[in-house]
Scaffold this motif. Sequence first.
Motif, PDB file in Angstrom:
ATOM      1  N   THR A  49       0.837  -1.204   0.000  1.00 47.64           N
ATOM      2  CA  THR A  49       0.000   0.000   0.000  1.00 47.64           C
ATOM      3  C   THR A  49       0.870   1.251   0.000  1.00 47.64           C
ATOM      4  O   THR A  49       0.610   2.208  -0.743  1.00 47.64           O
ATOM      5  CB  THR A  49      -0.912   0.001   1.238  1.00 47.64           C
ATOM      6  OG1 THR A  49      -1.655  -1.214   1.271  1.00 47.64           O
ATOM      7  CG2 THR A  49      -1.874   1.180   1.198  1.00 47.64           C
ATOM      8  N   GLY A  52       2.276   2.364  -3.275  1.00 49.11           N
ATOM      9  CA  GLY A  52       1.370   2.939  -4.272  1.00 49.11           C
ATOM     10  C   GLY A  52       1.501   4.461  -4.342  1.00 49.11           C
ATOM     11  O   GLY A  52       2.010   5.105  -3.427  1.00 49.11           O
ATOM     12  N   THR A  56      -3.160   6.992  -2.194  1.00 46.25           N
ATOM     13  CA  THR A  56      -3.210   5.657  -1.591  1.00 46.25           C
ATOM     14  C   THR A  56      -1.965   5.393  -0.747  1.00 46.25           C
ATOM     15  O   THR A  56      -2.038   4.878   0.372  1.00 46.25           O
ATOM     16  CB  THR A  56      -3.326   4.579  -2.689  1.00 46.25           C
ATOM     17  OG1 THR A  56      -4.478   4.852  -3.473  1.00 46.25           O
ATOM     18  CG2 THR A  56      -3.426   3.198  -2.075  1.00 46.25           C
ATOM     19  N   GLY A  57      -0.779   5.713  -1.297  1.00 49.47           N
ATOM     20  CA  GLY A  57       0.480   5.525  -0.591  1.00 49.47           C
ATOM     21  C   GLY A  57       1.352   6.749  -0.741  1.00 49.47           C
ATOM     22  O   GLY A  57       0.848   7.859  -0.951  1.00 49.47           O
ATOM     23  N   LEU A 176      -5.952  -1.528   7.292  1.00 51.30           N
ATOM     24  CA  LEU A 176      -5.814  -1.161   5.881  1.00 51.30           C
ATOM     25  C   LEU A 176      -7.116  -1.369   5.099  1.00 51.30           C
ATOM     26  O   LEU A 176      -7.341  -0.732   4.076  1.00 51.30           O
ATOM     27  CB  LEU A 176      -4.682  -1.957   5.241  1.00 51.30           C
ATOM     28  CG  LEU A 176      -3.270  -1.606   5.731  1.00 51.30           C
ATOM     29  CD1 LEU A 176      -2.246  -2.571   5.164  1.00 51.30           C
ATOM     30  CD2 LEU A 176      -2.909  -0.167   5.343  1.00 51.30           C
ATOM     31  N   ASP A 177      -7.973  -2.276   5.596  1.00 50.35           N
ATOM     32  CA  ASP A 177      -9.272  -2.485   4.947  1.00 50.35           C
ATOM     33  C   ASP A 177     -10.220  -1.302   5.169  1.00 50.35           C
ATOM     34  O   ASP A 177     -11.147  -1.095   4.383  1.00 50.35           O
ATOM     35  CB  ASP A 177      -9.934  -3.761   5.496  1.00 50.35           C
ATOM     36  CG  ASP A 177      -9.373  -5.012   4.841  1.00 50.35           C
ATOM     37  OD1 ASP A 177      -8.633  -4.874   3.843  1.00 50.35           O
ATOM     38  OD2 ASP A 177      -9.652  -6.124   5.338  1.00 50.35           O
ATOM     39  N   TRP A 180      -6.563   4.681   5.987  1.00 47.80           N
ATOM     40  CA  TRP A 180      -5.396   4.916   5.141  1.00 47.80           C
ATOM     41  C   TRP A 180      -4.163   4.296   5.782  1.00 47.80           C
ATOM     42  O   TRP A 180      -4.173   3.893   6.958  1.00 47.80           O
ATOM     43  CB  TRP A 180      -5.263   6.403   4.866  1.00 47.80           C
ATOM     44  CG  TRP A 180      -4.260   7.195   5.679  1.00 47.80           C
ATOM     45  CD1 TRP A 180      -3.122   7.762   5.219  1.00 47.80           C
ATOM     46  CD2 TRP A 180      -4.320   7.548   7.063  1.00 47.80           C
ATOM     47  NE1 TRP A 180      -2.462   8.441   6.217  1.00 47.80           N
ATOM     48  CE2 TRP A 180      -3.191   8.319   7.368  1.00 47.80           C
ATOM     49  CE3 TRP A 180      -5.236   7.264   8.095  1.00 47.80           C
ATOM     50  CZ2 TRP A 180      -2.940   8.815   8.644  1.00 47.80           C
ATOM     51  CZ3 TRP A 180      -4.994   7.758   9.366  1.00 47.80           C
ATOM     52  CH2 TRP A 180      -3.858   8.528   9.620  1.00 47.80           C
ATOM     53  N   TRP A 181      -3.078   4.190   5.015  1.00 46.91           N
ATOM     54  CA  TRP A 181      -1.905   3.442   5.465  1.00 46.91           C
ATOM     55  C   TRP A 181      -1.325   3.989   6.771  1.00 46.91           C
ATOM     56  O   TRP A 181      -0.774   3.232   7.583  1.00 46.91           O
ATOM     57  CB  TRP A 181      -0.821   3.438   4.380  1.00 46.91           C
ATOM     58  CG  TRP A 181      -0.212   4.792   4.119  1.00 46.91           C
ATOM     59  CD1 TRP A 181      -0.601   5.705   3.193  1.00 46.91           C
ATOM     60  CD2 TRP A 181       0.882   5.384   4.826  1.00 46.91           C
ATOM     61  NE1 TRP A 181       0.174   6.828   3.262  1.00 46.91           N
ATOM     62  CE2 TRP A 181       1.098   6.666   4.257  1.00 46.91           C
ATOM     63  CE3 TRP A 181       1.707   4.969   5.863  1.00 46.91           C
ATOM     64  CZ2 TRP A 181       2.104   7.524   4.707  1.00 46.91           C
ATOM     65  CZ3 TRP A 181       2.701   5.825   6.311  1.00 46.91           C
ATOM     66  CH2 TRP A 181       2.898   7.083   5.736  1.00 46.91           C
TER      67      TRP A 181
END
Length: 539
Positions: A49, A52, A56-57, A176-177, A180-181
């Motif tokens: 993640t 990305g 997202t990352g 993570l589901d 955010w990271w």
Amino acid sequence: MSIPSGAPVAAPRVPEAVHRRRWAILTVLMFSLLIVVLDNSILNVAVKTIAGPAPTGIGATQSELEWAINSYTLVFAGLLFTAGLLGDRIGRKKVLLGGILVFGLGSALAAFSGTPGELIAWRAVMGLGAAFVMPATLAVLMNVFEPDEQPKAIGIWAGSVGLAIAIGPITGGLLLDHFWWGSIFLVNVPVVAIALVAMVVLVPDSKDPAPGRIDPVGVLLSVVGLVLLVYGIIRGGELADFTDVTVLAPAVGGLLVLVVFVLHQKRSSHPSIDISTFRDPAFSAAVAAIALVFFALMGVTFFSAFYLQSVRGYSALQSGLLILPLAVAQMVFSPRARLVVDRFGARAVCTTGMLLVAAGLAAFAVFDAGTPVWVMCVVFFVQGTGMAHIMPPVTVAVMQALPRERAGSGSAINNTFRQVGGALGIAVLGSVLSTVYRGDIEGHLDGVPAAAKDVAGESIEATLGVAAQLGEAGRPLAAAANDAFVGAMHVTALGSAAVALIGALVVGLFLPGRAGAQDGPRKKEEREPAPAAGAGSRG
């Protein structure tokens, strides 16, 4: 049980007020240890993640992701010994509070990192805090439990490490589901806040009442030596080549500095550590066992994550759940290991534990892409059972070999050997895995465009990425990648099992049997001051 008239009664050395709340104190120590160990395994789940692009990352490269993990390990391992010494001198509670506070601050800053460089820097800050937390937890434990209860307390403490290793991936997957990271780091902040309050209220302070002068030269040599050695190990794992000058120079330099450290300690009038302790075969065998078992286990943990996610196609959360049997075994058996040691002796118990770990590691040599899930669960349970019968007895052997006043030093030795062994296991066995994989996959890259060939041969993740870009034409390459990885895993698993067998030989030859285990406490008592005349036991 009644005490015969005229029999000498040992005086309790833990104050009554502390003795009454010792189990509550142990809970706080486990809580602190849990977040330190758990956070490293959480990051392993989140690397894809984080790699990305924003939002997202943060677009971290493979090398930057490795250093996000390694910066923590480097600072942590390099400062463990120094942290233990400081705890003995200025007070373990102060060190524990300072360490957990720094860890929480580093976690909050890491959560909001805007670039990979920031993440690497804040992970190093987290490693700094963790280096002061881990040895302090074990040192405080030794000072709130009497010697007869220490094996049980250490067993529970060791079980919490197994719990952290298992729930890390599960927690990371759940976070993570839904978030955010950065949530994998931010979740530490409220936990740290609770731990700080509990420590202030419950944990007593303790330190060496006569620590002597600090040895700045010894401290500096230990930090420089450990940092250079661990950096060389990490660099070797990155390059999959331990003959490169950028690997040999720091690693050999670190070993030389550590040799100078040992010589300095022998000559110093106020040494940081009593080197003569290593002349005790049982003590040396215990620290060697710690290093060897983590060398073997961390290596297999490294490749099992890729096996479960890349070859078997499980999600991060599913992979974490599959490791639960390992944690369950450690939580069930670690607190009870002392009972087995009392009956059979440390030598028999630890040797059997090492053989169980070796068997669990060797089992990976017969795993393939279709191995039933229940078989993997059994193997993880066997590994956890073996670990549960190794770590508590060898930790007791290390900690009880030193006076209670120097518990910080003992804990630092225990954890330093564990960290260096684990780092070496990931680097060496990871290099074996990478080398064998590259050799096997090379023959299947003929149909790959020339520009992508080098990338495709780096790892199974890279190969599968290129195969996905090729569409239908990439299916044979994906199948070949899985086969090549499984073959490389078999070789690496056998190497891990061989290291565990060496560990079994070491503990089988040098740890005490039943008689030696019974003699150990008497030897320890001889090193400690006799209780004051007329002192009695707790009623």
